[in-house]
Design a protein around this motif. Structure first.
Motif, mmCIF file in Angstrom:
data_model
loop_
_atom_site.group_PDB
_atom_site.id
_atom_site.type_symbol
_atom_site.label_atom_id
_atom_site.label_comp_id
_atom_site.label_asym_id
_atom_site.label_seq_id
_atom_site.Cartn_x
_atom_site.Cartn_y
_atom_site.Cartn_z
ATOM 1 N N ASP A 1 0.785 -1.229 0.000
ATOM 2 C CA ASP A 1 0.000 0.000 0.000
ATOM 3 C C ASP A 1 0.822 1.286 0.000
ATOM 4 N N LYS B 1 4.587 0.461 -2.356
ATOM 5 C CA LYS B 1 4.263 -0.192 -3.639
ATOM 6 C C LYS B 1 5.475 -0.989 -4.141
ATOM 7 N N ASN C 1 -4.218 -6.162 -3.093
ATOM 8 C CA ASN C 1 -4.129 -4.729 -2.810
ATOM 9 C C ASN C 1 -3.060 -4.068 -3.670
ATOM 10 N N ASN D 1 -3.673 -1.115 -6.456
ATOM 11 C CA ASN D 1 -2.918 0.127 -6.325
ATOM 12 C C ASN D 1 -2.182 0.463 -7.618
ATOM 13 N N PRO E 1 -5.912 0.983 -10.598
ATOM 14 C CA PRO E 1 -7.172 1.217 -9.874
ATOM 15 C C PRO E 1 -8.435 0.836 -10.644
ATOM 16 N N CYS F 1 -10.488 -2.054 -9.363
ATOM 17 C CA CYS F 1 -11.240 -1.980 -8.107
ATOM 18 C C CYS F 1 -12.683 -2.436 -8.269
ATOM 19 N N GLU G 1 -5.146 6.115 4.809
ATOM 20 C CA GLU G 1 -4.935 5.489 3.512
ATOM 21 C C GLU G 1 -5.006 6.499 2.368
ATOM 22 N N GLU H 1 -0.891 7.076 2.410
ATOM 23 C CA GLU H 1 -0.482 5.941 1.588
ATOM 24 C C GLU H 1 -0.915 6.047 0.128
ATOM 25 N N SER I 1 -3.521 4.652 -1.025
ATOM 26 C CA SER I 1 -3.898 3.261 -1.273
ATOM 27 C C SER I 1 -5.367 3.155 -1.667
ATOM 28 N N PHE I 2 -5.654 2.216 -2.564
ATOM 29 C CA PHE I 2 -7.034 1.958 -2.971
ATOM 30 C C PHE I 2 -7.632 0.770 -2.212
#
Length: 271
Positions: A40, A43, A114, A118, A121, A124, A184, A188, A190-191
């Motif tokens: 996250d 990467k 994850n 990332n 995306p 997702c 997040e 981060e 992060s997704f």
């Protein structure tokens, strides 16, 4: 997380085992943090895969060679060495070793998922997140460790227990997601958070909103009633599945899960 690991330890674990067991759980949580950061925050696929190799190979008695100057890998390896040493002293280690291998594999697969979202995306989606991303809270690995230290756990209860854990880990991961979204987004990028993935899937937010750290917009887009609905459904299903389980105190266990939610709420000022 030490307090949470104490709270959720099953009542069927004899007192003499609990201290070492909780220590093993705490160290496993540390390893999860290292792999989670690789997926996250930094990467870093190479570090993520090395951590996964260290964890899986040690349980199969086939140690991985790595550069000892890498502090993250050194910490992961030394922590996992200690975890396995503790677990090997458990009365049912061999009986549940293969299950732990599976659970840790699912944890690492969660980090790979994850990492993948990332990096791209557009991948997702909430269905895959609920299937893969919810293994990040160590529910199943920790409970398998409990089984290793539970001489009186009835094997007849195992299938229902595992089914219930599937619902509990979803419920508690959603709690984590609701209360860590600021970090997040802002720290981060992060997704790997249900709230964000839900918003993207519903068209309430865009990928640019996350890259541009529009935390307020992202949080407002996610209806907490959706979280509450899922929490109640998964916790209710867990209780239903455990209704005929006699190996441990069900009420104490489920209350410990609710205690974890209350801990998150208290730390985020939601109470």
């Amino acid at each position: 997380m030490g307090r949470a690991n104490e709270l959720t330890t099953l009542s069927c674990v004899p007192p003499g085992y609990r201290s070492e067991l909780v220590h093993a759980k705490n160290l496993t949580t540390l390893i999860t943090v290292i792999s989670d950061d690789a997926a996250d925050s930094t990467k870093d696929r190479w570090t993520l895969e090395k951590v996964a190799s260290i964890v899986m190979a040690k349980l199969e008695n086939n140690p991985v060679v790595f550069d000892a100057s890498n502090e993250h890998l050194l910490l992961a390896a030394s922590s996992w060495d200690e975890v396995v040493c503790i677990l090997e002293s458990a009365p049912r280690f061999e009986e549940f070793k293969d299950l732990l291998l599976f659970d840790m594999g699912e944890l690492m697969q969660c980090q790979r998922f994850n990492f993948a979202i990332n990096m791209n995306p557009l991948l997702c989606n909430t269905d895959e997140y609920l299937a893969y991303g919810t293994h990040n809270f160590n529910v199943k690995p920790h409970m398998t460790m409990d089984l290793m230290f539970s001489p009186d756990f009835r094997r007849e209860d195992l299938a229902a227990f595992r089914r219930a854990l599937h619902h509990i880990q979803i419920a508690i991961q959603l709690v984590n997601d609701v209360h860590t979204i600021d970090r997040e987004i802002m720290e981060e990028g992060s997704f790997g958070n249900y709230s964000m993935i839900w918003g993207l899937e519903k068209g309430r937010i865009s990928i640019d909103d996350i890259y541009c750290m529009r935390a307020s917009k992202i949080k407002k887009a996610f209806p907490l009633r959706d979280f509450e609905k899922k929490w109640k459904r998964h916790m209710g299903k867990a209780r239903e599945l455990l209704s005929h389980t006699s190996s441990f105190d069900i009420d104490i266990f489920l209350e410990s899960v609710r205690d974890i939610r209350r801990m998150y709420e208290a730390s985020s000022g939601a109470m």
